[in-house]
Motif scaffolding. Structure first.
Motif, PDB file in Angstrom:
ATOM      1  N   ARG A 164       0.841  -1.198   0.000  1.00 13.66           N
ATOM      2  CA  ARG A 164       0.000   0.000   0.000  1.00 13.66           C
ATOM      3  C   ARG A 164       0.881   1.255   0.000  1.00 13.66           C
ATOM      4  O   ARG A 164       1.929   1.281   0.638  1.00 13.66           O
ATOM      5  CB  ARG A 164      -0.903   0.011   1.244  1.00 13.66           C
ATOM      6  CG  ARG A 164      -1.842  -1.185   1.345  1.00 13.66           C
ATOM      7  CD  ARG A 164      -2.762  -1.039   2.558  1.00 13.66           C
ATOM      8  NE  ARG A 164      -3.640  -2.190   2.702  1.00 13.66           N
ATOM      9  CZ  ARG A 164      -3.349  -3.275   3.372  1.00 13.66           C
ATOM     10  NH1 ARG A 164      -2.167  -3.364   3.982  1.00 13.66           N
ATOM     11  NH2 ARG A 164      -4.194  -4.279   3.453  1.00 13.66           N
ATOM     12  N   PRO A 165       0.432   2.284  -0.713  1.00 13.47           N
ATOM     13  CA  PRO A 165       1.187   3.543  -0.671  1.00 13.47           C
ATOM     14  C   PRO A 165       1.264   4.078   0.759  1.00 13.47           C
ATOM     15  O   PRO A 165       0.300   3.985   1.530  1.00 13.47           O
ATOM     16  CB  PRO A 165       0.365   4.471  -1.576  1.00 13.47           C
ATOM     17  CG  PRO A 165      -0.427   3.554  -2.457  1.00 13.47           C
ATOM     18  CD  PRO A 165      -0.728   2.347  -1.613  1.00 13.47           C
ATOM     19  N   GLU A 166       2.409   4.619   1.120  1.00 17.60           N
ATOM     20  CA  GLU A 166       2.607   5.206   2.442  1.00 17.60           C
ATOM     21  C   GLU A 166       3.188   6.604   2.271  1.00 17.60           C
ATOM     22  O   GLU A 166       3.988   6.855   1.368  1.00 17.60           O
ATOM     23  CB  GLU A 166       3.593   4.374   3.270  1.00 17.60           C
ATOM     24  CG  GLU A 166       3.154   2.966   3.590  1.00 17.60           C
ATOM     25  CD  GLU A 166       4.234   2.229   4.361  1.00 17.60           C
ATOM     26  OE1 GLU A 166       4.130   2.149   5.604  1.00 17.60           O
ATOM     27  OE2 GLU A 166       5.203   1.767   3.719  1.00 17.60           O
ATOM     28  N   THR A 167       2.800   7.495   3.154  1.00 20.31           N
ATOM     29  CA  THR A 167       3.336   8.858   3.132  1.00 20.31           C
ATOM     30  C   THR A 167       3.747   9.248   4.546  1.00 20.31           C
ATOM     31  O   THR A 167       2.982   9.076   5.498  1.00 20.31           O
ATOM     32  CB  THR A 167       2.302   9.871   2.605  1.00 20.31           C
ATOM     33  OG1 THR A 167       1.931   9.511   1.271  1.00 20.31           O
ATOM     34  CG2 THR A 167       2.892  11.282   2.583  1.00 20.31           C
ATOM     35  N   LEU A 231       6.534   4.322  -1.008  1.00 20.86           N
ATOM     36  CA  LEU A 231       6.708   5.178   0.160  1.00 20.86           C
ATOM     37  C   LEU A 231       7.084   6.584  -0.278  1.00 20.86           C
ATOM     38  O   LEU A 231       8.098   6.787  -0.955  1.00 20.86           O
ATOM     39  CB  LEU A 231       7.782   4.612   1.087  1.00 20.86           C
ATOM     40  CG  LEU A 231       7.870   5.242   2.480  1.00 20.86           C
ATOM     41  CD1 LEU A 231       8.447   4.236   3.471  1.00 20.86           C
ATOM     42  CD2 LEU A 231       8.737   6.494   2.495  1.00 20.86           C
ATOM     43  N   THR A 232       6.263   7.563   0.094  1.00 23.81           N
ATOM     44  CA  THR A 232       6.524   8.968  -0.206  1.00 23.81           C
ATOM     45  C   THR A 232       6.957   9.675   1.076  1.00 23.81           C
ATOM     46  O   THR A 232       6.332   9.517   2.128  1.00 23.81           O
ATOM     47  CB  THR A 232       5.265   9.660  -0.763  1.00 23.81           C
ATOM     48  OG1 THR A 232       4.912   9.039  -1.998  1.00 23.81           O
ATOM     49  CG2 THR A 232       5.519  11.143  -1.002  1.00 23.81           C
ATOM     50  N   LEU A 233       8.021  10.446   0.981  1.00 23.77           N
ATOM     51  CA  LEU A 233       8.555  11.160   2.141  1.00 23.77           C
ATOM     52  C   LEU A 233       8.483  12.662   1.878  1.00 23.77           C
ATOM     53  O   LEU A 233       8.965  13.154   0.857  1.00 23.77           O
ATOM     54  CB  LEU A 233      10.004  10.739   2.387  1.00 23.77           C
ATOM     55  CG  LEU A 233      10.689  11.307   3.638  1.00 23.77           C
ATOM     56  CD1 LEU A 233       9.959  10.860   4.904  1.00 23.77           C
ATOM     57  CD2 LEU A 233      12.155  10.870   3.686  1.00 23.77           C
ATOM     58  N   ILE A 234       7.858  13.374   2.816  1.00 28.90           N
ATOM     59  CA  ILE A 234       7.821  14.840   2.764  1.00 28.90           C
ATOM     60  C   ILE A 234       8.899  15.336   3.712  1.00 28.90           C
ATOM     61  O   ILE A 234       8.831  15.108   4.925  1.00 28.90           O
ATOM     62  CB  ILE A 234       6.439  15.410   3.183  1.00 28.90           C
ATOM     63  CG1 ILE A 234       5.308  14.605   2.545  1.00 28.90           C
ATOM     64  CG2 ILE A 234       6.352  16.875   2.854  1.00 28.90           C
ATOM     65  CD1 ILE A 234       5.322  14.616   1.045  1.00 28.90           C
ATOM     66  N   LEU A 235       9.901  16.008   3.166  1.00 28.17           N
ATOM     67  CA  LEU A 235      11.070  16.388   3.958  1.00 28.17           C
ATOM     68  C   LEU A 235      11.064  17.898   4.163  1.00 28.17           C
ATOM     69  O   LEU A 235      11.220  18.680   3.221  1.00 28.17           O
ATOM     70  CB  LEU A 235      12.334  15.955   3.211  1.00 28.17           C
ATOM     71  CG  LEU A 235      13.636  15.840   3.997  1.00 28.17           C
ATOM     72  CD1 LEU A 235      13.483  14.916   5.195  1.00 28.17           C
ATOM     73  CD2 LEU A 235      14.747  15.334   3.082  1.00 28.17           C
TER      74      LEU A 235
END
Length: 240
Positions: A164-167, A231-235
């Protein structure tokens, strides 16, 4: 000490020979207490074209030997560049306690399962993401779980393989990559896509996978349905 070196060489598949047969060799190990004599012998061997390791005398060494944690085919080598063999040994002993005995079987099982993994996940990105999720902490194939090898057949059949997509969004405490927390470093290492503030330094972004997509934060999709897979990471940069 010489016997320990001999065992190391034989274990690696090498063939120990005597000093008289040094012309057949590529590496030399010197285990002599007296520094003057050890220096004389090491110098002669180097002149003969061999790379030399002198026990307990790092200034005379062309190379050093690491302390090895063996979970065949998984090998972890711990070296200190000759600074402290004792430190390398005790780090290895700690790892011996942490790493399950079945780790080698898991590695061999994954190798044998390559074709099955390609059938299960024909797309390379989907295959990598599924393995990342399974091998991650708490995942189906968590390498620190001694029973992970027993779960491999079910994983190949599809159990626990949903990706599953994760953020995740994290805010840095500073611009120094050495101040990343363990969790932040793990997320950077796993992320498929990274949206980052403009002033996040390249040294921190370099801690991410080489194939991870990097985009400025302003390029993040506004529609949740358009979020990237994996996996999407907001930095976020440090607060002012």
């Amino acid at each position: 000490m010489a016997e320990a070196k001999r065992r190391l060489i034989e274990r690696a598949g090498g063939i120990p020979v005597s000093e008289a047969e040094a012309h057949h060799a590529h590496l030399a190990f010197v285990a002599i207490e007296g520094e003057a004599r050890a220096t004389r012998i090491a110098t002669g061997l180097k002149r003969a074209g061999l790379l030399v390791n002198v026990a307990d005398m790092p200034n005379l060494c062309d190379f050093t030997t690491p302390s090895i944690c063996d979970r065949d085919p998984v090998l972890i080598a711990i070296g200190t560049g000759g600074a402290s063999a004792g430190l390398a040994k005790h780090l290895r002993l700690r790892l011996e306690l942490l790493l399950p005995r079945q780790l080698g079987r898991l590695a061999s099982g994954l190798s044998d399962a390559r074709d099955a993994l390609r059938r299960r996940f024909p797309d390379g990105d989907a295959r990598r993401q599924a393995l990342d999720a399974a091998l991650g902490e708490g995942g189906t194939l968590d390498p620190f779980d001694d029973g992970a090898i027993d779960k491999l057949p079910a994983f190949l059949e599809g159990a626990g393989s949903e990706n599953r997509p994760e953020t995740f969004e994290i805010r840095l405490s500073s611009h120094d990559p050495e101040e990343l927390t363990l969790r932040q470093a793990r997320l950077l290492g796993r992320a498929d896509t990274i949206f980052h503030d403009d002033d996040v330094p390249a040294e921190i972004l370099a801690r991410a996978r080489a194939d991870a997509v990097r985009r400025p934060s302003g390029h993040r999709p506004t529609d949740p349905d358009d979020e990237p897979d994996g996996l999407t990471l907001i930095l976020r940069s440090p607060k002012s």
